[in-house]
Motif scaffolding. Structure first.
Motif, PDB file in Angstrom:
ATOM      1  N   VAL A  85       5.881  -0.715   3.183  1.00 46.81           N
ATOM      2  CA  VAL A  85       6.365  -1.943   2.747  1.00 46.81           C
ATOM      3  C   VAL A  85       7.834  -2.264   3.254  1.00 46.81           C
ATOM      4  CG1 VAL A  85       6.952  -3.264   0.704  1.00 46.81           C
ATOM      5  CG2 VAL A  85       4.993  -1.933   0.478  1.00 46.81           C
ATOM      6  N   LYS A  86       8.608  -1.530   3.248  1.00 43.68           N
ATOM      7  CA  LYS A  86       9.994  -1.406   3.747  1.00 43.68           C
ATOM      8  C   LYS A  86      10.157  -1.889   5.210  1.00 43.68           C
ATOM      9  CE  LYS A  86      12.919   0.908   0.615  1.00 43.68           C
ATOM     10  NZ  LYS A  86      14.207   0.220   0.796  1.00 43.68           N
ATOM     11  N   LEU A  87       9.315  -1.276   6.168  1.00 46.77           N
ATOM     12  CA  LEU A  87       9.032  -1.517   7.484  1.00 46.77           C
ATOM     13  C   LEU A  87       8.745  -3.032   7.898  1.00 46.77           C
ATOM     14  CD1 LEU A  87       7.748   2.065   8.762  1.00 46.77           C
ATOM     15  CD2 LEU A  87      10.122   0.847   9.356  1.00 46.77           C
ATOM     16  N   THR A  88       8.081  -3.636   6.735  1.00 49.96           N
ATOM     17  CA  THR A  88       7.577  -4.981   7.047  1.00 49.96           C
ATOM     18  C   THR A  88       8.618  -5.847   6.904  1.00 49.96           C
ATOM     19  OG1 THR A  88       6.931  -5.430   4.879  1.00 49.96           O
ATOM     20  CG2 THR A  88       5.358  -4.399   6.129  1.00 49.96           C
ATOM     21  N   ARG A  89       9.725  -5.591   6.080  1.00 50.96           N
ATOM     22  CA  ARG A  89      10.959  -6.467   5.593  1.00 50.96           C
ATOM     23  C   ARG A  89      10.403  -7.557   4.749  1.00 50.96           C
ATOM     24  NH1 ARG A  89      15.332  -3.976   7.716  1.00 50.96           N
ATOM     25  NH2 ARG A  89      15.219  -3.066   9.628  1.00 50.96           N
ATOM     26  N   TRP A  90       9.393  -7.488   4.089  1.00 46.73           N
ATOM     27  CA  TRP A  90       8.693  -8.241   3.317  1.00 46.73           C
ATOM     28  C   TRP A  90       9.738  -8.540   2.282  1.00 46.73           C
ATOM     29  CZ3 TRP A  90       7.525  -7.447  -1.944  1.00 46.73           C
ATOM     30  CH2 TRP A  90       6.702  -8.210  -2.802  1.00 46.73           C
ATOM     31  N   ASN A  91       9.475 -10.117   1.657  1.00 47.90           N
ATOM     32  CA  ASN A  91      10.437 -10.294   0.505  1.00 47.90           C
ATOM     33  C   ASN A  91       9.603 -10.860  -0.445  1.00 47.90           C
ATOM     34  OD1 ASN A  91      10.666 -13.323   0.964  1.00 47.90           O
ATOM     35  ND2 ASN A  91      11.721 -12.579   2.857  1.00 47.90           N
ATOM     36  N   PRO A  92       9.883 -11.020  -1.641  1.00 47.41           N
ATOM     37  CA  PRO A  92       8.797 -11.536  -2.598  1.00 47.41           C
ATOM     38  C   PRO A  92       8.592 -13.171  -2.606  1.00 47.41           C
ATOM     39  CG  PRO A  92      10.879 -11.179  -3.627  1.00 47.41           C
ATOM     40  CD  PRO A  92      11.082 -10.658  -2.242  1.00 47.41           C
ATOM     41  N   ASP A  93       9.121 -14.088  -1.546  1.00 46.73           N
ATOM     42  CA  ASP A  93       9.040 -15.219  -1.499  1.00 46.73           C
ATOM     43  C   ASP A  93       7.489 -15.433  -0.476  1.00 46.73           C
ATOM     44  OD1 ASP A  93      11.215 -16.013  -2.646  1.00 46.73           O
ATOM     45  OD2 ASP A  93      12.483 -15.996  -1.072  1.00 46.73           O
TER      46      ASP A  93
END
Length: 377
Positions: free
Chosen positions: A183-191
């Motif tokens: 998850v961290k490697l995707t740089r996803w954010n909750p938006d």
């Protein structure tokens, strides 16, 4: 407060992510294979155990030295200030490992280290003979690499991947620490929307929810060092209160998990309830062929079946091919897949933007990353 040399251990390939996590908590780091070193006091031990999502354990380094004989090992171990760490009634089992070293017999090294510590503690506490070992647990490790001895105490207890929410799992579960790393490697954010199309027991989606709501991964569990007399309970109380204050329980999330197996969907739902995400993650039984996505600029993360035997490999290749075709319809979405298929890019129909070598347990895999064409609102 005393300053200690500490080390956060990690799976191979994840050291840089663990180092970033340690730095975000306010510590300077140095990195070696599978290890991230830093310095900190008793509060640092509590804080890193509470917040590190990708590390395996946090260890306290008691001593490091070179030893090529058993006498060297005994005397240098005995010279260390063990009484500063171990109370007179401490339970202290000694584990060991030796790689490319003259002292290669691990059972002998463990026994010598144990005897040296007993001698030191008996002298420090004015005792003779055996120690009771009825008190708090201090799991020791003697690690010898190229004749360099490192003696550490495990402050975590059970591994940090044990978050306390996984009540059930499938046949090939993904460790929570690795799931958090993906998850961290995707740089996803909750938006942004988040989907795991091969969710299994739900670990990746649950880790994403914890990251999205800034929930400390260690909030619902205990650690060995909570019972150590030289770490005041008020420190743990403060670290837990800070974690509670930082949590964003009202943060809306758009996270979905799909799996072809209805049994796994039930397990994922149970685990999500334990993690406190009963209504926040949507779970749905469905075949990858029927996958449809809503929204733009989403992140698709998964650990699809690898296939260990011929028929299974062909099935894994088919799934990869189907996924590639489906994702052509969603150009703004980014796709991140962990796979051991060497021909993954060929079957997907597209060369990855980036790939990263990772180990899922002992399986050598690549994390294939396809960055979407960001759609501007």
């Amino acid at each position: 407060m005393t300053n200690y040399k500490l080390v956060a251990t990690s799976a191979m390939g994840l050291e840089s992510i663990v180092a970033d996590e340690v730095k975000e908590l306010g510590f300077q780091t140095t990195t070696e294979n599978g290890k991230v070193y830093f310095e900190g006091d008793e509060a640092a031990i509590a804080k890193t155990n509470m917040w590190l999502r990708v590390a395996d354990r946090v260890r306290v380094v008691v001593g490091e030295f070179k030893a090529t004989t058993f006498d060297d090992l005994f005397e240098q171990t005995k010279s260390l200030p063990w009484e500063q760490f171990l109370p007179v009634d401490a339970e202290f089992p000694v584990a060991g490992k030796s790689v490319k070293s003259i002292l290669y017999s691990v059972p002998d090294c463990q026994a010598i280290v144990k005897k040296a510590i007993v001698d030191r503690l008996n002298r420090a506490y004015g005792r003779t003979g055996f120690l009771a070992e009825t008190g708090p647990l201090f799991k020791l490790e003697v690690s010898i690499l190229k004749d360099k001895v490192t003696l550490t105490i495990d402050s975590s207890g059970t591994g940090l991947h044990k978050r306390g929410y996984r009540m059930s799992q499938g046949d090939a579960p993904l460790k929570e620490t690795l799931a958090a790393a993906l998850v961290k490697l995707t740089r996803w954010n909750p938006d942004r929307p988040f989907v795991d199309p091969f969710c299994g027991s739900g670990t990746i989606a649950i880790e994403a929810a914890m990251i999205g709501q800034q929930i400390a991964p260690g909030y619902n569990r205990e650690f060995s060092s909570e019972h150590w007399p030289w770490i005041d309970s008020s420190i743990w109380d403060r670290i837990r209160e800070e974690a509670e204050d930082l949590a964003k329980y009202d943060q809306p999330l758009d996270i979905k998990g799909f799996d072809v197996d209805p049994r796994m969907i039930k397990i994922a739902q149970q685990n999500a309830v334990e993690a406190g995400f009963m209504d926040l993650i949507q779970w749905e039984q469905g075949d990858i062929r029927d996958l449809t996505l809503e929204g733009i600029n989403g992140v698709l993360v998964g650990n699809p079946p690898y296939g260990e035997r011929l028929g299974e490999i062909e099935e894994a290749e088919d799934i990869t091919s189907i996924l590639g075709s489906i994702m052509e319809k969603y150009p703004s979405w980014s796709v991140y897949m962990l796979s051991s298929l060497e021909n993954f890019e060929t079957m997907y129909g597209k060369k990855a933007t980036k790939k990263r070598k990772l180990f899922n347990g002992f399986i050598r895999t690549d994390f294939y990353q396809y960055w979407g064409q960001r759609h501007k609102d």
